[in-house]
Design an enzyme around this catalytic site. Sequence first.
Site, PDB file in Angstrom:
ATOM      1  N   ASP A 142       1.012  -1.306   0.113  1.00 57.44           N
ATOM      2  CA  ASP A 142       0.088   0.072  -0.062  1.00 57.44           C
ATOM      3  C   ASP A 142       0.865   1.091  -0.127  1.00 57.44           C
ATOM      4  OD1 ASP A 142      -2.299   1.760   0.713  1.00 57.44           O
ATOM      5  OD2 ASP A 142      -3.355  -0.007   1.151  1.00 57.44           O
ATOM      6  N   HIS A 219      -3.797   6.006   3.244  1.00 57.55           N
ATOM      7  CA  HIS A 219      -4.618   4.967   2.799  1.00 57.55           C
ATOM      8  C   HIS A 219      -3.521   3.470   3.332  1.00 57.55           C
ATOM      9  CE1 HIS A 219      -5.652   1.863  -0.330  1.00 57.55           C
ATOM     10  NE2 HIS A 219      -6.799   2.622  -0.343  1.00 57.55           N
ATOM     11  N   SER A 546     -11.157  -1.005  -0.958  1.00 58.01           N
ATOM     12  CA  SER A 546      -9.847  -0.894  -0.375  1.00 58.01           C
ATOM     13  C   SER A 546      -9.917  -1.290   1.090  1.00 58.01           C
ATOM     14  CB  SER A 546      -9.309   0.570  -0.333  1.00 58.01           C
ATOM     15  OG  SER A 546      -8.715   0.766  -1.712  1.00 58.01           O
TER      16      SER A 546
END
Length: 782
Positions: A142, A219, A546
């Site tokens: 990520d 994220h 996600s």
Amino acid sequence: MTNGYHSFLGLAFMSLCLIQSVSTSDVYIVYLGLKDVQDHILTSNYHLNLLSGVFQRKEDAKQSMVYSYKQSFSGFSAKINSTQAATLAEMEGVVSVFKSRILRLHTTRSWDFMGLNLNPTADKSNPLQLTHGDNTIVGIFDTGIWPESKSFHEEPNMHPIPRTWKGKCVSGQNFNPKKACNLKLIGARYYLEGYEQEHGTLNTSETTEYRSPRDAIGHGTHTASIAVGSTVKTASFFGFGQGTARGGAPRARLAVYKVCWEDGKCSEADILAAFDDAISDGVDVISASFGSPPPLLPFYNSSTVIGSFHAMQKGISVIFSAGNNGPDPSVVQNVAPWSTCVGASSIDRNFPTRILVDNSLFVTGESFNTELIEAKLVVARRYFRGGICKMDKWRNKSATGAVILCFSIQGPVEIEDAEVAVWLANATGLIFVNSPTRQYVEVDIIPTIRIDMIQGTKLNNYLSQSITNQTKVRIFPSKTVIKQSPAPVVADFSSRGPSSISPDILKPDISAPGISILAAWPPGISPTSTDIDERSVEWNFQSGTSMSCPHVSGVVALLKSVHPDWSPAAIKSAMMTTAYKTDINRDTILSGGTNEESSPFDIGAGHLNPLKAMDPGLVYDTKADDYILFLCNNGYTKDQIKRITGTTVTCPKEHTTNANLNYPSITVFSLQSTMTIKRTVRNVGYKKTSIYFASIVSPNGVEVTVWPRILCFSYFSDESSYYVTLKPQKLSQGRYDYGEIVWSDGYHTVRSPLVVCVDTATLASAVDDQYSEALDQPVAGA
Ligand SMILES: *[C@@H]1O[C@H](CO)[C@@H](O)[C@H](O)[C@H]1NC(C)=O
Ligand SMILES: *[C@@H]1O[C@H](CO)[C@@H](O)[C@H](O)[C@H]1NC(C)=O
Ligand SMILES: *[C@@H]1O[C@H](CO)[C@@H](O)[C@H](O)[C@H]1NC(C)=O
Ligand SMILES: *[C@@H]1O[C@H](CO)[C@@H](O)[C@H](O)[C@H]1NC(C)=O
Ligand SMILES: *[C@@H]1O[C@H](CO)[C@@H](O)[C@H](O)[C@H]1NC(C)=O
Ligand SMILES: *[C@@H]1O[C@H](CO)[C@@H](O)[C@H](O)[C@H]1NC(C)=O
């Protein structure tokens, strides 16, 4: 504000500029297959020698080399032009050469990302009380990690790092491994070469990025804390979603592989390097929340497909997000059968927000509104004709002191566009009217309340009757409420099946929470990821597949720790066959975007049920050879298959149907006549002696028989096969119908979705005739 304005626009326009920068050289991946890599230096030299073959000088070859992959498979990536790529492809020992693409994070918007249900009262079924997961290692591919977040502090009394671990915690900009890594965060690496080849050198003084595993986007911190975050009491976003934060496997170890950079871009060359390392580092699970929207490339041209194949061979489960391109059919991504593909759905938590107009009209919407707002209420069309809430339509009109009522249908316009438009107009807030199937709360740049069409129409008609501009509105702080139904509901944005490249394997496989999920967030990054937002938070709400992907990864870590000998296929089977088909009211799960009952193309086998997955009774297992047969049946040549597996394979002469792949779901995408499919199950229940009975729900227009109807397991035979015969009973030119096959021993329920597309009508010839007639017509003006 002015500064903020510019940088905010910069965010939006940056991607345009990047697309225009065309160069003759691109990053290519040169794949040499699954070699027994003994000596890393020799292998690197071999790679360089190969590359030197397409350059005049060895120095130039060295310059163009991006990565040498030598841990888990052999290959390299390099910046070369198409002629050089073609030359390399012809060289001895080269299996394939393909362009490295840029994949994208699977979040719903650039400045509103994902989250996790951290509220223990809403999540009693979480099995983490039962297991520890100390012994499993989850690799997150990520945007990196914010190691200071409490989610990555050590849990009490953690065991030493598993001895199998061979990974590293590397140092870099603002990242000191001695401080960052501990018994929880045991590995951290970053991969930048591929990204920089495509986008130029990262200028860390111009933008917030770190040449290190540190997360500059948020994220990766969010997804990692969803999967394996340690237990943290009193987490909330300004009081919303308050409760104890914890990942699916709070005691599992975390290994971070930073492959995604500015704008959520992830280079395939970097991703393949991360696979190469993660496999040899010894992770148990790889969680990757990115992909590339359709059209899907053939399996042999995708680094995520190749990387996940090698991971599967080593017993590592790879979990991908399905993508955020829903609700239209056939847009699902990450569809290889050896990995798990996760769709997103809601949880049972809402954030109701009351709106009072002129002390007489009450409506309720959803928001994360923290304060009482008192303002005048104005409908957007009062400012300009049409009332389309977009920046370019608003044309500098000031809306100071007003809450603006905008309709998504007018334009149509996305909520992000409306927020920017009313923010630029200096409005106090936004009431956004949207289809009820597309409602979920996100963190906003301006107080924004989402309401449905019925409530929006009420407000609109009220405003039309008032002749002055003096309608008063009061918006009360939002509340957090749980146990709200219907839930789960499939997110409208969740990418739907069938797979556009292998429609005979059901994808997505499963769904998990991915709407308004609360999880860890870097305090240096605003919760909306915009410069105009000056808030700093430790926890943030995000939505997207996600977020659903790491929910599954966390549960896989728990399953691995309880059943260390299970293959990735067995673990996937356990999750799929035990998944919920119904919501908290025992109704069929709804599909957001249509508000109709969901189909397997929306949720795969169903909604993840972690407790049941621990003890599924039976599993459908699959071996690497079965996947190779799948690739043969998919029409790939021996050479093309070698590009994935890295080894020479033999395909049987005749192609058969891929419905025979021992998958936990059954899909026949063109049933023309009666066919029989085989499945094999293994008893993994506590009782070695058990008897299972089949029950069948036939798809519309298909007669289904299962033989035998009874499966017996004993100490001496833990495996059993059965056959499913499908007989078409209607004329159809192809439409999907859904059924299921359920095996039960009275305690375990082992459910497989059965998806059949009957294709029996022989009208094709008539169509052909028409077509050829049309071809015979003289063309006017020719
Ligand atoms: C590719 O690079 C090689 C070596 O630098 C050069 O000879 C060739 O002309 C280039 N081809 C193209 C299509 O740019
Ligand atoms: C696969 O990649 C190679 C190299 O980039 C390219 O020439 C080929 O057209 C690709 N195939 C497909 C079907 O995309
Ligand atoms: C990075 O950006 C800063 C500010 O714009 C500039 O002064 C510097 O020269 C840049 N560095 C590189 C390596 O491009
Ligand atoms: C908005 O105002 C700015 C500054 O006064 C002006 O330059 C710009 O042209 C205006 N835009 C429109 C669409 O009227
Ligand atoms: C909004 O407020 C800013 C700062 O006061 C001002 O510069 C700008 O012109 C205002 N915009 C509009 C559309 O009124
Ligand atoms: C209402 O407000 C709009 C926008 O400020 C203005 O153009 C319009 O003239 C006002 N109407 C009345 C009746 O005041």
